[in-house]
Design an enzyme around this catalytic site. Structure first.
Site, short mmCIF file in Angstrom:
data_model
loop_
_atom_site.label_atom_id
_atom_site.label_comp_id
_atom_site.label_asym_id
_atom_site.label_seq_id
_atom_site.Cartn_x
_atom_site.Cartn_y
_atom_site.Cartn_z
CD GLN A 15 -2.87 -1.06 0.16
OE1 GLN A 15 -3.33 0.01 -0.25
NE2 GLN A 15 -3.16 -2.21 -0.39
CG ASN A 105 8.97 -6.94 11.14
OD1 ASN A 105 8.92 -6.81 9.92
ND2 ASN A 105 7.89 -7.05 11.89
CG ASP A 159 4.84 9.44 14.53
OD1 ASP A 159 3.77 8.83 14.61
OD2 ASP A 159 5.91 8.90 14.19
NE ARG A 162 -0.46 9.95 11.75
CZ ARG A 162 -0.19 8.65 11.85
NH1 ARG A 162 0.56 8.19 12.85
NH2 ARG A 162 -0.69 7.81 10.97
CG HIS A 187 6.68 5.07 14.27
ND1 HIS A 187 5.80 6.11 14.06
CD2 HIS A 187 6.11 3.98 13.70
CE1 HIS A 187 4.76 5.65 13.39
NE2 HIS A 187 4.92 4.37 13.16
P1 NAI Z 1 1.44 -3.77 3.00
O1 NAI Z 1 1.16 -5.04 3.72
O2 NAI Z 1 0.43 -3.19 2.09
O3 NAI Z 1 2.79 -3.94 2.16
C1 NAI Z 1 3.92 -4.53 2.67
C2 NAI Z 1 4.70 -5.09 1.51
O4 NAI Z 1 5.94 -5.57 2.01
C3 NAI Z 1 4.00 -6.27 0.82
O5 NAI Z 1 4.01 -6.06 -0.58
C4 NAI Z 1 4.89 -7.45 1.23
O6 NAI Z 1 4.90 -8.48 0.26
C5 NAI Z 1 6.23 -6.77 1.37
N1 NAI Z 1 7.23 -7.53 2.12
C6 NAI Z 1 7.06 -8.32 3.21
N2 NAI Z 1 8.22 -8.88 3.57
C7 NAI Z 1 9.16 -8.44 2.71
C8 NAI Z 1 10.55 -8.69 2.55
N3 NAI Z 1 11.20 -9.51 3.36
N4 NAI Z 1 11.20 -8.06 1.55
C9 NAI Z 1 10.55 -7.22 0.71
N5 NAI Z 1 9.24 -6.98 0.79
C10 NAI Z 1 8.54 -7.56 1.79
O7 NAI Z 1 1.85 -2.72 4.15
P2 NAI Z 1 1.95 -1.13 4.08
O8 NAI Z 1 0.65 -0.52 4.42
O9 NAI Z 1 2.60 -0.74 2.80
O10 NAI Z 1 2.93 -0.84 5.33
C11 NAI Z 1 4.27 -1.28 5.32
C12 NAI Z 1 4.89 -1.06 6.68
O11 NAI Z 1 4.93 0.31 7.03
C13 NAI Z 1 4.18 -1.76 7.84
O12 NAI Z 1 5.17 -2.35 8.68
C14 NAI Z 1 3.53 -0.61 8.58
O13 NAI Z 1 3.35 -0.93 9.95
C15 NAI Z 1 4.57 0.46 8.40
N6 NAI Z 1 4.10 1.83 8.63
C16 NAI Z 1 4.99 2.69 9.24
C17 NAI Z 1 4.64 3.99 9.48
C18 NAI Z 1 5.62 4.93 10.16
O14 NAI Z 1 5.21 6.07 10.45
N7 NAI Z 1 6.87 4.58 10.44
C19 NAI Z 1 3.31 4.51 9.11
C20 NAI Z 1 2.48 3.55 8.43
C21 NAI Z 1 2.87 2.26 8.21
#
Ligand code: NAI
Length: 326
Positions: A15, A105, A159, A162, A187
């Site tokens: 996403q 992770n 953050d 926000r 975070h």
């Molecule tokens: P998502 O689930 O839509 O996408 C994650 C992608 O990572 C998927 O395409 C998956 O196949 C891929 N993936 C998983 N393991 C992998 C690996 N070993 N190597 C390469 N790709 C891999 O999740 P989204 O919404 O894109 O969020 C991603 C991360 O960002 C989550 O951990 C979420 O908690 C974090 N996040 C962090 C924020 C921050 O402020 N630091 C804010 C919002 C989300």
């Protein structure tokens, strides 16, 4: 025209990736005179989806997009990378404890840290977005001994943004009037958004609101905003997270404005009494592609307690994955 730089995005089929890649390719992150070659890294089952993303990137005919590499191999993904945005992470599954999440992770980020060490530019700038972002950044950094620890950062810019909007709304102003915001710490729900140093139209933000709002409304709203978005949208914040990632790297690469600063999770040098070596969010100014922790920011007893609670949490996270830290 400048020479293209290589930008690796992990989790590129996810996403946040979908909200991020098109803006990087448009020049929003590194400037409208900097061509980029995108390296899209995801896991094997996501390769079909990734080809779809590649087709859409091609169909935008971005003048700055000098190439796209799609791969499930971290060694290819990080080959000669100048920037890496580590977005892909394992989400928390049903019944998964925090400890399990950290472990799952940690495994991903130790592999990626090694691949960065062996393949990327020694000057690579790394931003970790995937959660738990600070500890994932620490794991990647410790697995990349040939690269300066200063080159590994974690994202607290969302953050930060926000917090800026919440204080702007409360005081009837806009974000253009808000400066010197700081997110301290992890975070996570222990992060501490600091209104004692933030300014609204030059006035100290904490003087413009009462302590009850600051403690009972502002801090919890910022800390729990991610959960509120999941509840409302049925999906986690992706567009705003991608926007924050663009802002973080842009500030780092192109510099912060005037006397203002941004919040970045960076390698602690012991500033403000925070344990050396933790990836902790501090107020940072950036110039010529380097960040520095702003010194001399006032820390009162209220702030100190909150900063230490977040430091404590980060130390516990670090100790929980000790066996994966070389
Ligand atoms: P998502 O689930 O839509 O996408 C994650 C992608 O990572 C998927 O395409 C998956 O196949 C891929 N993936 C998983 N393991 C992998 C690996 N070993 N190597 C390469 N790709 C891999 O999740 P989204 O919404 O894109 O969020 C991603 C991360 O960002 C989550 O951990 C979420 O908690 C974090 N996040 C962090 C924020 C921050 O402020 N630091 C804010 C919002 C989300």
């Amino acid at each position: 025209m400048k020479q293209p730089v290589r930008v690796t995005v992990t989790g590129a089929a996810g996403q946040i990736g979908y909200a991020l890649l098109f803006r990087i390719a448009s020049g929003a992150m590194l400037g409208d005179d900097q061509p980029v070659i995108l390296h899209l890294l995801d896991i094997t089952p996501a390769m079909d989806a990734l080809q779809g993303v590649r087709m859409e990137l091609e169909d935008c005919a971005f003048p700055l997009l000098a190439g796209v590499v799609c791969t499930d191999d971290p060694n290819v993904g990080f080959k000669d990378a100048d920037y890496a945005l580590l977005v892909g992470a394992r989400p928390r599954g049903p019944g998964m404890e925090r400890k399990d999440l950290l472990e799952a992770n940690a495994a991903i980020f130790s592999v990626q840290g090694k691949a960065i060490d062996q393949n990327a530019s020694k000057n690579i700038k790394v931003l970790v977005v995937g959660n738990p972002a600070n500890t994932n950044a620490l794991i990647a950094q410790r697995n990349a001994p040939s690269i300066s620890p200063r080159n590994f950062t974690a994202m607290t810019r969302l953050d930060h943004n926000r917090a800026m909007t919440q204080i702007a709304i409360k005081t009837g102003k806009t974000v253009n009037d808000v400066t010197n915001m700081t997110i301290w710490g992890n975070h996570s729900a222990t992060q501490y958004p600091d209104l004692f140093n933030a300014k609204v139209s030059g006035q100290t933000a904490s003087d413009l609101v009462d302590q009850a709002w600051l403690e009972g409304d502002f801090i919890p709203t910022v800390q729990q905003r991610g959960a509120a978005i999941i509840k409302a949208r049925g999906a986690s914040s992706a567009a705003s997270a991608a926007n924050a990632a663009i802002g973080h790297v842009r500030s780092w690469a192109l510099g912060t404005e005037g006397d203002d600063w941004v919040s970045m999770g960076v390698y602690s040098d012991g500033s403000y009494g925070i344990a050396e070596g933790l990836i902790y969010s501090f107020p940072c100014r950036c110039k010529d592609g380097e960040w520095e922790i702003v010194q001399g920011v006032e820390v009162n007893d209220f702030s100190r307690a909150k900063m230490q609670a977040s430091e404590q949490e980060l130390a516990e996270e670090r100790d929980g994955v000790k066996h994966l830290l070389p």
